[in-house]
Design a protein around this motif. Structure first.
Motif, short mmCIF file in Angstrom:
data_model
loop_
_atom_site.label_atom_id
_atom_site.label_comp_id
_atom_site.label_asym_id
_atom_site.label_seq_id
_atom_site.Cartn_x
_atom_site.Cartn_y
_atom_site.Cartn_z
N ALA A 64 1.33 -1.05 0.08
CA ALA A 64 0.15 0.34 0.13
C ALA A 64 1.11 1.63 0.27
N ARG A 65 2.15 1.80 0.68
CA ARG A 65 3.10 2.56 0.73
C ARG A 65 3.39 2.77 -0.28
N GLU A 88 -9.02 -1.04 0.13
CA GLU A 88 -9.87 -0.21 -0.89
C GLU A 88 -9.19 1.32 -1.38
N ASP A 89 -7.74 1.88 0.00
CA ASP A 89 -6.99 2.38 0.03
C ASP A 89 -6.17 2.57 -1.64
N ARG A 91 -6.98 0.73 -4.79
CA ARG A 91 -8.44 0.73 -5.52
C ARG A 91 -8.29 2.20 -5.54
N ARG A 92 -8.54 3.35 -4.66
CA ARG A 92 -8.83 4.99 -5.19
C ARG A 92 -8.20 5.69 -5.42
N ALA A 93 -6.27 5.28 -5.05
CA ALA A 93 -5.11 6.00 -5.74
C ALA A 93 -5.35 5.23 -6.84
N LEU A 94 -5.20 4.00 -7.58
CA LEU A 94 -5.13 3.39 -8.99
C LEU A 94 -6.17 4.25 -9.79
N HIS A 95 -7.38 4.26 -9.55
CA HIS A 95 -8.71 4.93 -10.24
C HIS A 95 -8.54 6.21 -10.72
N ASP A 96 -8.57 6.78 -9.18
CA ASP A 96 -8.18 8.75 -9.50
C ASP A 96 -7.15 9.05 -9.48
#
Length: 206
Positions: A64-65, A88-89, A91-96
């Protein structure tokens, strides 16, 4: 100000993320990065050794880091680990932060591709095919949630699959072929895509 180009490949182990990302980077001039390789370099040991030392939960913290840092870099094509979507963090980083391409393959096809691979900790079981089917059921919805584009890979060559991804990104306006036309022409000299994989565009909302 022009938005940095970031392309992230996701999918189960054996889907071809690393080889396709490397090919795309060669064609476009973008930087190739593999998140697992970056983690191994930083930690000074293999992913298998990290799993053995810290367990899967410990590895996911390290991952994650790495994902948080890598998804903020510009001008790259990033191949991610198969379990990156579990958090989830991530998934959000990748998508956004970039454009996400899901290389989708069936569990049976992945079992065929990884049958001689001893470097993947989660497949060191008595029935790797059953494990891949379990992982597919668990992760396919998460990959779909994260992706902007889904490509069913079938059994094309790496060159054909890279051509398909490249064409899809060009048609969507993610990549400008004029910016790397010379490199793409020479890299694609082996011929265009001739079937075996299918693409679906998905502009997901969050």
């Amino acid at each position: 100000m022009e938005k940095p180009c970031r392309i992230f490949l996701i999918g189960l182990m054996g889907a071809g993320k690393t080889t396709v990302a490397r090919s795309l980077a060669q064609r476009t001039g973008l930087e190739f990065v593999d998140s697992d390789h970056e983690i191994e370099r930083e930690q000074g040991c293999s992913i298998a050794a990290l799993f053995a030392r810290d367990g899967e939960a410990g590895f996911r913290e390290v991952e994650a880091r790495a994902i948080d840092a890598l998804t903020q870099r510009g001008g790259l094509i990033l191949a991610t680990g198969g379990g990156v979507v579990l958090r989830e963090d991530n998934r959000r980083a990748l998508h956004d932060r970039g454009v996400v391409v899901y290389l989708r393959a069936s569990a049976d096809e992945l079992a065929h591709r990884t049958r001689n691979d001893r470097s993947r900790p989660l497949l060191q079981t008595g029935d790797p095919r059953a494990k891949l089917r379990e992982l597919f059921r668990q992760r396919d919805p998460l990959y779909r949630e994260t992706a902007h584009f889904i490509i069913d890979t079938g059994r094309p060559s790496v060159a054909m699959l890279a051509n398909l991804v490249l064409t899809q990104l060009e048609l969507a306006g993610v990549l400008d072929p004029a910016a790397y036309v010379t490199g793409a022409a020479s890299a694609g000299a082996s011929g265009g895509y001739s079937g075996g994989a299918h693409t679906r565009t998905r502009r997901s909302e969050r």
